[in-house]
Design a protein around this motif. Structure first.
Motif: not given
Length: 76
Positions: A5-28
């Protein structure tokens, strides 16, 4: 045969989504617009402003760009 049996870790809060920086190529790629039009929209206050991320580099907050695209797709 023993059962493992593998126990999963539980956190007191929901995981935060990762913020990203887009460079111009991605924005285009995300908007379908070229460089000049993206900068014109920024100058007109109709697109998220680029932020300085280095001496000679800028990027855009990915969340703001994604929301801008979603708003356009929803007709806002």
């Amino acid at each position: 045969m023993p059962t493992t049996v593998i126990a999963a870790k539980t956190h007191a809060h929901a995981p935060r989504t990762q913020r990203r920086i887009y460079r111009l190529r991605h924005v285009m790629a995300s908007t379908g617009f070229g460089r000049a039009w993206i900068y014109q929209l920024m100058a007109d206050g109709k697109f998220p402003k680029a932020i300085r991320i280095g001496k000679r580099a800028v990027g855009w907050d990915g969340d703001l760009v994604d929301q801008w695209v979603a708003d356009r797709l929803e007709g806002r």
